[in-house]
Design a protein around this motif. Structure first.
Motif: not given
Ligand SMILES: Nc1ncnc2c1ncn2[C@@H]1O[C@H](COP(=O)(O)OP(=O)(O)OP(=O)(O)O)[C@@H](O)[C@H]1O
Ligand SMILES: Nc1ncnc2c1ncn2[C@@H]1O[C@H](COP(=O)(O)OP(=O)(O)OP(=O)(O)O)[C@@H](O)[C@H]1O
Ligand SMILES: [Mg+2]
Ligand SMILES: [Mg+2]
Lengths: 263, 312, 272, 263, 272
Positions: A42-43, A224, B152, B154-156, B158-159, D118-119, D122-123, D127
């Motif tokens: 996903f990411y 998303l 972001t 979602y990523t925040a 999930k991680t 950004a996403p 963060i991954f 943050i």
């Protein structure tokens, strides 16, 4: 200048590197042997997913239109940036009064985070093409400006002197000596500016858009769709790299007189 | 079907890509033409940007969260709500699945991190509201993190960078489907909605400017009409069909997921978009309570009910 | 000073006059007095040469006459400099100062370009001059592809190309071998005879100074000033080889060498 | 080098200019004679309104904390950017193989619009402070990198040769010739990088922040507080200008050997 | 070629040998053959001078021996070059190549710094040398604050400072006035006598070539090669002034000048 075989090798080298990277990525994302997957697709997405998304973008959704729109905005901003950057750089170099007084204001302006300007940009330029061009310009300009200005300061004073002895006008000195001398600095700036004008156009599209890569990015992010996000980022990166390669082609024409340096 | 209108008007409509704005998308896709409107759609990365574009006249209509109108009015930017697009508040408080055994109610969030989109946005207001209702002090008992838009967020989550988020669709549905998170508060659950906000809310609305209304009442009329047709369409048709209409606007999204989300929000699609005073205040209260609004903005001031009618 | 300005009286107009010129450089590392109270005159059509120890201010003097010191902030200047036609000066710099991004021919035509001569005219003049300095066939090379002596010759051609009335030369032949040097000395003599240009030339070669100059100015150093002046009464037309055989040449050579040596003895370099 | 009086005059000139600008602004916004107001103070704010907001920010809300947080992130990113930029610039200059192969990849990377990242950021970085430092670095790095790399290409080859004749090691050549030669290029880059690292840190704060100028900016934007937005933009601009002035101070020490050019 | 290598036999080891060296520059503007089939040897402790027309490849030859052409892509080289101790070479470039951001003294100590000499030692050596070349008091100036001749002297000091076994000099005294030049010629002779360093020196001054060299190599041009070799049998110790009075000096001077002239007549510069 170099025989074409070495050029050919170069491309193979680049391609091989790219392939290796893509394969590794695919493998880590589990695309090759699913049990061996370290990254969450996903990411981190994966080349195959991105490929599929690119296929959709190009063949089903006509992302070319977005590319051209963004390119157009970036290009307009870049051209304006070059013209105004060189002009102001010259002004600063010529007038000690102007430069010493205004220098801190220039760096203040350049320190403003462009995305934070969005509300003001909407107010000043609307959300049509001008806000995009403005943001592209605002990023491209400063690099060219500083490089022109500082490039002039490193001109060989004797070359200026020979022009003065010949009683050349200021305009002639500018055309014959100053511009050619700062060409290498301007090109150094262009490698950055080209990328920045693209980024600026896209940030401009983030302010609100109906078309363009930035518009597509807003969508992908709002909904998303991480594969699409990667695919779009890739498209921008390739656009940037292509443009910079183009700039380098032009540069090598201009700097043919310069001996090559080997370290 | 209403016969096609003779004269055509061009308008610009904008919003942040989100399925809760389905009525606007359906209206553009199916009905604007019938009412004689040439609609250009514009996407914005956040509601604030869409609001700014509306204020400066760059666009004529925006589908927005209600919160933006009173904020603008307090700054003398005369925006008007002309229609309700959603009768439920859209936010859910989602918690990472790993915490299922630890966090059973809102006050268990004490000491954890809560993500919201950005200060000043609706998700922030509701995050604060939810916490305060549970007797927690935001920022002190729970760390508040601005994590930006959905991806972001979602990523925040999930991680594990945040433990919970104030989410909206499609993220909420996706998290529930995949089991990556569970809902501590889900306002699509009528019971919870009643408990926290009352029977009805007015979370997503169609907005325009006062001067636009007085200069072009005819256009507003037509745009509202198209939206009402869209509401009807969504209510009447099955989710699959609605999803198919929406799909061109949500390219790259699985039709199945789209269908699921449509199903989920269908309940909240209002009958006719009429403007309810109580629903308006239901939405306003949390904003005032958390200080996002300095003071209340009356229903009469924020709303122009001439096009869809008002209810108590 | 020896016999003063004898030939000078027969010439009419002053081309350059320097009166009480003093120049100091101010720099963060300290002040350097480069010239003190320098006075002399050049008359129309004269070819005058200057010799003097290294660092005595010859280049500074030429720069002052060319008006180049006005463009510097770190220079203190006093005295008077008059140049008859400051818009028509040629200058061969000591360091060639070729424009590296221009080919040889583009460098030579520089002055003509500034004066807006038509393209073909420029090219013709440049090719003739390049032939004169022995660089036929090099017109499309870039300066970094030339040897030091070749660059110097390009610089010489450049200074002559636009036909200035008054030419300053700062060791224009310094990097050339004996043979090429003599050829170019003859060339300079020929041009001077033909066009009667006023030329002020700095050289380190005493023989060159005598053969070319109608007068030789000798400078001394720290701070630099004109110490003596020798009128050269060699018969004309002169030539690089022929004039050396004249007894007058030998007499002057000795005189000037001793003159320089004297300065040295009191000066910075006390090795002899 | 210059007597202090001229410095004093310079500051007066700058101040006078600033004052004039502010007065004009205030007047246009109707702050001086209300009937004469061309600008809507909501969008264009006015110096007095900004002043009031600044007062609130500094004396009631302790914006200093935000300033220091943002400065810290920017500084960390800048330092990393300088070190890595110079290092990679050297590597590229030294190895033809590396540079020719990787150049297009570098420009591709630099063309990526950072806000769209950004996403992924963060991954990768969470943050916390690292994502901000990363973004600051990602903007500061490329300028330094390109300037180092291209600066090396303009070194006088004879100076390299003299080192080779003296049998200097590569490291010595680097220390004695290459670094001092590219100093002027690096400083040219620094004027830009300093501003960019600030921008990078602030963009980083737009996502995943609890404190910092970036956080304050989105807050002001979200609540439509245009005066505060202006005030914060001003704070950033002043931070940038101050830092660049600092850089120029340091630069003038390094480049003392260079003769001044007057056009 | 005249009488060959007579002194040479008494010397033992070869310091440098060049065999069949050909060098061409390839550039976008065309190929230039700079050297063709150059061969000669230098023995330990010799001071050999080279004269030749401008652009004949002298600098190219020195660069080849110093190993600098290996760092260029646009050079075609064939033949053999042997240098006994390539790690201990000094080289005075024709263009001074001073580091502009370093003061005079920092430039002079460059080689010592590379060889990691302690600070005080470096300073002492440099100050002695600066005194020798007449630049006492200039140690903290930057190169752009010096006159051309002063810069050249700094470059000379720099090349000697780290005591290399073998020194290449490309017109090290070309920009100096007659007087300073003679003083430094004597200095070079003195250093050579004392330390018995091997020195290969390019000069345009035939007199200088004879006075300093134990042999004089004469090159011709296009493409350059060693045309003849003159063994100089002037008595030792020599001196810049004294040796000029020897009849042998005059004989060699004429011979070499004629030799060069001959080349000129067939060469590019046919003005005489
Ligand atoms: N830019 C400068 N800044 C400071 N001092 C300078 C500068 N240029 C020259 N000088 C000093 O002025 C003096 C005269 O220099 P100038 O170049 O005029 O000598 P010159 O007679 O031309 O010497 P040469 O024969 O070696 O070329 C020298 O002592 C030199 O150090
Ligand atoms: N970088 C280069 N590229 C192309 N050609 C070159 C280059 N350097 C030198 N040449 C050519 O090689 C030939 C020899 O040059 P070189 O510098 O060795 O001559 P030189 O004997 O030192 O002359 P001078 O006495 O004028 O210094 C010249 O014809 C020159 O044009
Ligand atoms: Mg001089
Ligand atoms: Mg040479």
């Amino acid at each position: 200048m170099k025989p074409s075989t070495s050029n050919w090798k170069l491309h193979v080298r680049r391609l091989a590197l790219l392939m290796m990277f893509l394969l590794l990525w695919e493998a880590l994302a589990g695309g090759i042997y699913p049990l061996f997957s370290l990254l969450d697709p996903f990411y981190s997405s994966s080349p195959s997913r991105i490929g599929r998304e690119l296929y959709i973008l190009f063949f089903q959704e006509n992302v070319l239109k977005d590319i051209f729109v963004t390119l157009g905005e970036a290009f307009a901003g870049l051209i304006l940036g070059i013209v105004s950057g060189v002009a102001l750089g010259l002004l600063f170099a010529y007038s000690e009064l102007v430069s010493s007084t205004l220098e801190p204001f220039m760096s203040a302006l350049n320190s403003i985070p462009r995305p934070a300007l969005a509300p003001l940009v909407i107010f000043w330029f609307g959300i049509g093409i001008f806000s995009k061009i403005f943001l592209a310009w605002s990023l491209a300009f400063f690099v060219i400006f500083y490089n022109t200005y500082l490039g002039i300061k490193s001109i060989d004073p004797d070359i200026l002197n020979i022009m003065r002895v010949m009683n050349a006008s200021r305009l002639q000195i500018m055309r014959i000596v100053i511009l050619p001398s700062v060409v290498s600095w301007i090109f150094a700036g262009l490698r950055l500016s080209v990328s920045y004008s693209l980024i600026g156009a896209i940030i401009g599209e983030f302010v609100g858009a109906t078309v363009g890569i930035g518009y597509q990015l807003i969508y992908a992010e709002g909904l998303l769709m991480s594969d699409r996000l990667y695919a779009l980022v890739l498209v921008v990166a390739i656009m940037g790299a292509t443009l910079v390669e183009l700039v380098k082609r032009i540069e090598s024409r201009f700097l043919r007189w310069r001996p090559e340096i080997i370290l | 079907y209403v016969p096609k209108e003779e004269t055509k008007y061009s308008v610009k409509i904008g919003n942040v890509p989100a399925i809760t704005y389905a009525p606007t998308y359906v209206a553009i896709a199916l009905f604007m033409d019938d009412v004689g409107i040439n609609a250009t759609y514009m996407a914005f990365p956040s509601g604030t940007k869409a609001r700014e574009a509306l204020i400066t006249g760059e666009i004529d209509f925006a589908s927005l969260s209600t919160v933006h109108v009173p904020i603008a009015r307090l700054k003398d930017r005369p925006l008007k709500i002309i229609m309700s697009l959603h009768s439920r508040e859209i936010f859910s408080l989602m918690v990472r699945s790993e915490l299922r055994d630890v966090v059973k109610e809102v006050k268990d969030l004490k000491g954890l991190r809560l993500g919201f989109s950005a200060p000043g946005a609706g998700s922030w207001a509701f995050a604060v509201y939810f916490l305060k209702k549970a007797g927690l002090e935001p920022g002190k008992d729970v760390e508040m993190v601005a994590v930006g838009e959905l991806s972001t967020m979602y990523t925040a989550l999930k991680t594990g960078k945040v433990d919970a988020v104030i989410a909206w669709d499609p993220l909420t549905t996706q998290l529930m489907e995949s089991g990556e998170a569970y809902a501590l508060i889900d306002l699509y659950d009528p019971k919870q909605h009643v408990e926290l906000l009352g029977e009805e809310a007015m979370s997503q609305v169609l907005v325009t400017r006062e001067d636009f209304i007085s200069n072009n009442p005819d256009i507003v009329e037509r745009v509202v009409k198209a939206h009402r047709m869209a509401l009807e369409f969504i209510k009447k048709e099955d989710a699959r069909k609605v999803a198919e209409v929406l799909q061109p606007y949500f390219k790259g999204m699985e039709i199945a997921l789209l269908e699921k989300v449509v199903n989920r929000i269908k309940e909240a699609i209002p009958e006719d978009g009429s403007l309810s005073e109580s629903a308006y205040y239901a939405d306003l209260v949390p904003l005032i309570e958390v200080g996002a609004l300095e003071k209340s903005v009356s229903f009469e001031e924020a709303v122009d009910w001439r096009f869809v009618g008002r209810r108590p | 000073m020896e016999i003063r300005r004898q030939e000078a009286v027969v010439m009419n107009t002053e081309c350059v006059s320097v009166e009480g010129l003093s120049v100091s450089y101010l720099s963060p590392t300290g002040r350097v007095d480069a010239l003190r109270n320098v006075s002399f005159k050049l008359y129309d059509g004269e070819l005058v040469t200057i010799v003097g120890p290294s660092g005595c201010g010859k280049t500074t003097l030429l720069n002052a006459i060319a008006g180049l010191l006005n463009f510097r902030k770190d220079v203190l200047m006093s005295g008077k400099i008059f140049v008859k036609n400051p818009k028509s000066i040629g200058y061969v710099f000591q360091r060639d100062a070729l424009l590296p991004w221009r080919t040889v021919i583009e460098n030579v035509t520089l002055g003509l370009e500034v004066r807006k001569f038509p393209e073909e005219k420029r090219k013709k003049v440049a090719l003739d001059l390049l032939k004169m300095v022995g660089l036929e066939g090099y017109e499309n090379k870039y300066p970094h592809e030339l040897s030091a002596g070749m660059r110097q010759r390009v610089a010489l051609a450049r200074a002559i190309a636009y036909d200035p009335e008054f030419i300053l030369m700062d060791e224009p032949l310094g990097l050339l071998d004996a043979q090429t040097r003599m050829a170019l000395q003859d060339e300079i003599l020929r041009i001077h005879m033909k066009t009667r240009k006023t030329i002020l030339m700095v050289t380190h070669d005493i023989a060159e100074a005598i053969i070319l100059g109608s007068r030789v100015l000798v400078m001394n150093s720290r701070p630099g000033s004109v110490k003596s002046e020798y009128v050269v009464k060699l018969p004309k037309p002169r030539s690089a080889l022929g004039s050396r055989l004249d007894p007058e040449f030998n007499r002057l050579y000795r005189l000037i060498l001793d003159d320089l040596k004297e300065d040295m003895r009191m000066g910075q370099l006390d090795l002899l």
